[in-house]
Design a protein around this motif. Structure first.
Motif, PDB file in Angstrom:
ATOM      1  N   GLY A  79      -2.736  -7.775   7.248  1.00 38.26           N
ATOM      2  CA  GLY A  79      -2.953  -8.403   5.948  1.00 38.26           C
ATOM      3  C   GLY A  79      -4.377  -8.228   5.461  1.00 38.26           C
ATOM      4  O   GLY A  79      -4.620  -7.939   4.277  1.00 38.26           O
ATOM      5  N   ALA A  80      -5.354  -8.396   6.380  1.00 33.22           N
ATOM      6  CA  ALA A  80      -6.759  -8.219   6.004  1.00 33.22           C
ATOM      7  C   ALA A  80      -7.033  -6.783   5.572  1.00 33.22           C
ATOM      8  O   ALA A  80      -7.799  -6.534   4.632  1.00 33.22           O
ATOM      9  CB  ALA A  80      -7.662  -8.596   7.181  1.00 33.22           C
ATOM     10  N   LEU A  81      -6.390  -5.819   6.242  1.00 30.44           N
ATOM     11  CA  LEU A  81      -6.571  -4.412   5.880  1.00 30.44           C
ATOM     12  C   LEU A  81      -6.067  -4.145   4.459  1.00 30.44           C
ATOM     13  O   LEU A  81      -6.722  -3.435   3.682  1.00 30.44           O
ATOM     14  CB  LEU A  81      -5.840  -3.519   6.885  1.00 30.44           C
ATOM     15  N   ILE A  82      -4.924  -4.732   4.116  1.00 27.46           N
ATOM     16  CA  ILE A  82      -4.383  -4.553   2.765  1.00 27.46           C
ATOM     17  C   ILE A  82      -5.354  -5.089   1.716  1.00 27.46           C
ATOM     18  O   ILE A  82      -5.619  -4.454   0.688  1.00 27.46           O
ATOM     19  CB  ILE A  82      -3.013  -5.242   2.640  1.00 27.46           C
ATOM     20  N   TYR A  83      -5.908  -6.275   1.960  1.00 30.11           N
ATOM     21  CA  TYR A  83      -6.841  -6.867   0.993  1.00 30.11           C
ATOM     22  C   TYR A  83      -8.095  -6.019   0.834  1.00 30.11           C
ATOM     23  O   TYR A  83      -8.600  -5.821  -0.279  1.00 30.11           O
ATOM     24  CB  TYR A  83      -7.204  -8.288   1.419  1.00 30.11           C
ATOM     25  N   LEU A  84      -8.629  -5.519   1.950  1.00 31.30           N
ATOM     26  CA  LEU A  84      -9.826  -4.680   1.875  1.00 31.30           C
ATOM     27  C   LEU A  84      -9.532  -3.366   1.157  1.00 31.30           C
ATOM     28  O   LEU A  84     -10.367  -2.867   0.380  1.00 31.30           O
ATOM     29  CB  LEU A  84     -10.363  -4.404   3.274  1.00 31.30           C
ATOM     30  N   LEU A  85      -8.365  -2.797   1.391  1.00 35.53           N
ATOM     31  CA  LEU A  85      -7.998  -1.553   0.710  1.00 35.53           C
ATOM     32  C   LEU A  85      -7.877  -1.765  -0.797  1.00 35.53           C
ATOM     33  O   LEU A  85      -8.297  -0.913  -1.592  1.00 35.53           O
ATOM     34  CB  LEU A  85      -6.685  -1.009   1.280  1.00 35.53           C
TER      35      LEU A  85
END
Length: 244
Positions: A79-85
């Motif tokens: 989930g954190a990766l999606i937000y950063l992307l």
């Protein structure tokens, strides 16, 4: 799934390398605005550079998360990766649009602003802001005049000469290896031959184009990483909804 994890891992390492390339483009834009701020009327020229540097810093933890998710499918990390992307995509698209806009706008305005600045040169007061700005531009770009050194011979450009003084160009037109150069036109081999307008236009075009393509390529890679991460999240359905 294993192939998707492998691709995401490769993209994670790619993001680390791309962070350095993007930071170089951003810092170059910021330094160009700082060094030649007298020639650029647009005060927000450094904005795409600042956005690019911010994106480069965020790419570092994004690359770490991509590598971690490829090794261990933690739902929180995914989930954190999606937000950063998503954040990176917004920053880079904004930076690319601004870089393209300023590249077109400033190229048309640079000739008039540089001509006006060089026209104000009087060569008598070493503390004058215009004199220091013109000399700094010619030394940094290793150029002389707007189009070439003959611009200093025009009547409008040579008003800074003393009445009984022989026409010459500013000492900032001299090549550094000639320590005895005084801007004498009898020794043209000691002077920079190319004009400042073309050099600065070429540098502006290169920096903005470099930043634009860095952002475009990275945006595509980040979309690919987002799709892969979504696929991995789909392969690992929720069993506990408390995280919501």
């Amino acid at each position: 799934r294993s192939f998707a994890q492998f691709l995401l891992k490769i993209l994670g390492f790619t993001f680390w390398g791309a962070a350095a390339a993007l930071a170089f483009g951003g810092v170059s834009v910021i330094l160009m605005h700082k060094n030649y701020r007298y020639l650029f009327q647009e005060s927000f020229l450094s904005l795409p550079g600042c956005l690019a540097v911010a994106a480069a810093l965020i790419l570092l933890p994004t690359g770490f998360l991509a590598i971690s998710v490829s090794a261990k499918g933690s739902r929180c990390w995914q989930g954190a990766l999606i937000y950063l992307l998503l954040l990176l995509f917004c920053l880079e698209v904004s930076s690319a649009v601004l870089a393209q806009f300023y590249s077109i706008q400033l190229a048309s305005e640079l000739k008039s602003s540089m001509g006006h600045l060089f026209h104000q040169y009087n060569g008598t007061d070493s503390q004058d802001t215009v004199i220091r700005a013109v000399d700094a531009v010619q030394r940094k770009l290793q150029c002389c005049g707007v189009q070439n050194y003959t611009d200093w011979l025009n009547a409008t450009a040579t008003s800074w000469h003393l009445p009984d003084e022989k026409a010459h160009v500013p000492k900032s037109c001299c090549e550094e290896k000639y320590s005895d150069c005084r801007g004498d036109l009898d020794h043209l081999e000691q002077l920079f031959q190319e004009g400042c307008l073309k050099k600065l236009n070429d540098w502006l075009h290169f920096v903005m184009l470099y930043l634009f393509w860095c952002c475009v390529v990275l945006s595509v890679l980040e979309l690919l990483a987002g799709v892969i991460n979504g696929f991995l999240m789909r392969c690992q359905p929720f069993h506990d909804l408390q995280i919501l």
